[in-house]
Motif scaffolding. Sequence first.
Motif, short mmCIF file in Angstrom:
data_model
loop_
_atom_site.label_atom_id
_atom_site.label_comp_id
_atom_site.label_asym_id
_atom_site.label_seq_id
_atom_site.Cartn_x
_atom_site.Cartn_y
_atom_site.Cartn_z
N ALA A 74 0.71 -1.38 -0.06
CA ALA A 74 0.02 -0.17 0.05
C ALA A 74 0.85 1.39 -0.03
N TYR A 75 0.34 2.22 -0.53
CA TYR A 75 1.00 3.72 -0.69
C TYR A 75 -0.22 4.55 -0.22
N SER A 76 -0.01 5.33 0.72
CA SER A 76 -1.10 6.42 1.10
C SER A 76 -0.62 7.72 1.31
N ASN A 77 -1.55 8.90 0.93
CA ASN A 77 -0.88 10.07 1.40
C ASN A 77 -2.37 10.99 1.86
N ILE A 78 -2.11 12.14 1.88
CA ILE A 78 -3.44 12.64 2.32
C ILE A 78 -4.78 12.63 1.57
N ASN A 79 -4.55 12.51 0.17
CA ASN A 79 -5.56 12.30 -0.77
C ASN A 79 -6.02 11.07 -1.16
N LYS A 80 -5.04 10.10 -1.30
CA LYS A 80 -5.40 8.66 -1.90
C LYS A 80 -4.55 7.69 -1.22
N THR A 81 -5.39 6.43 -1.27
CA THR A 81 -4.67 5.23 -0.82
C THR A 81 -4.78 4.43 -1.80
N LYS A 82 -3.58 3.93 -2.29
CA LYS A 82 -3.32 2.84 -3.41
C LYS A 82 -3.09 1.51 -2.83
N VAL A 83 -3.74 0.38 -3.21
CA VAL A 83 -3.41 -0.89 -2.55
C VAL A 83 -3.37 -1.86 -3.73
N SER A 84 -2.33 -2.86 -3.71
CA SER A 84 -2.30 -4.12 -4.70
C SER A 84 -2.92 -5.11 -4.17
N LYS A 85 -3.44 -5.82 -4.89
CA LYS A 85 -4.34 -7.14 -4.45
C LYS A 85 -5.25 -6.81 -3.48
N GLY A 86 -6.38 -5.63 -3.88
CA GLY A 86 -6.97 -5.29 -2.71
C GLY A 86 -8.42 -5.99 -2.59
N VAL A 87 -8.93 -5.96 -1.45
CA VAL A 87 -10.21 -6.39 -1.36
C VAL A 87 -11.25 -5.51 -0.57
N PHE A 88 -12.36 -5.08 -0.75
CA PHE A 88 -13.13 -4.03 -0.36
C PHE A 88 -14.51 -4.63 -0.08
N THR A 89 -15.09 -3.85 0.97
CA THR A 89 -16.45 -4.14 1.22
C THR A 89 -16.82 -3.19 2.39
N THR A 90 -18.27 -3.04 2.27
CA THR A 90 -18.97 -2.27 3.17
C THR A 90 -19.90 -2.88 4.21
N CYS A 91 -19.85 -4.47 3.92
CA CYS A 91 -20.76 -5.15 4.81
C CYS A 91 -20.36 -5.05 6.11
N LYS A 92 -21.33 -5.38 6.89
CA LYS A 92 -20.96 -5.46 8.49
C LYS A 92 -20.06 -6.75 8.76
N LYS A 93 -19.65 -6.86 9.59
CA LYS A 93 -18.65 -8.07 10.00
C LYS A 93 -19.65 -9.11 10.92
#
Length: 183
Positions: free
Chosen positions: A136-155
């Motif tokens: 991952a690389y992150s700064n104030i404006n963006k976060t970039k992730v390789s081989k990423g997985v994203f969800t908004t579902c409840k745990k």
Amino acid sequence: NKTKIYTNKVRYLINLEKILTEGKTKVNIDNTYLINSSDLVFNRKDFNISSDKYTTLEDNKENFYSAENFNYLVNNKILRGKKISLQTKDEDKYFFEDAMINLNTNEINGKDLEVSFNKKTFENDQNEPRLKGNIAYSNINKTKVSKGVFTTCKKRDGKCPPWLVKAKEVEHDKLKKTIYYKN
């Protein structure tokens, strides 16, 4: 340099120009960064502060960092460590297995990232938005992730979320509050 060290016991190795603390230690750097740790080594030659103990660092921008096995380069304002977590003033929580953080520019380079975004990030506090990735690389404006997985579902106690998005690269635009995917 405006670095103040507060501790109960200190040793100064004159020939090596190292200050060693024993037990709980606080370091105030220019009234901008407050480090809480124990058993610190302050190398006066290269202005490096390190410890292999659990350490926290707070900055004057309301960010809270914790790390194991950390090094802090005072002049460059670079924090390097293992098991680094960061809680931002927006209440986003980042965890890196290994990372390097430039506190001057707010840039982070790390591996094995897990992010738990503030529930209100996507304007629905019923969600639990989170992102995982390898590098991952992150700064104030963006976060970039390789081989990423994203969800908004409840745990759900050890169960997979009902939906998620996997991609070779995931980019979170913090200003637009938008997630972009490639492949």
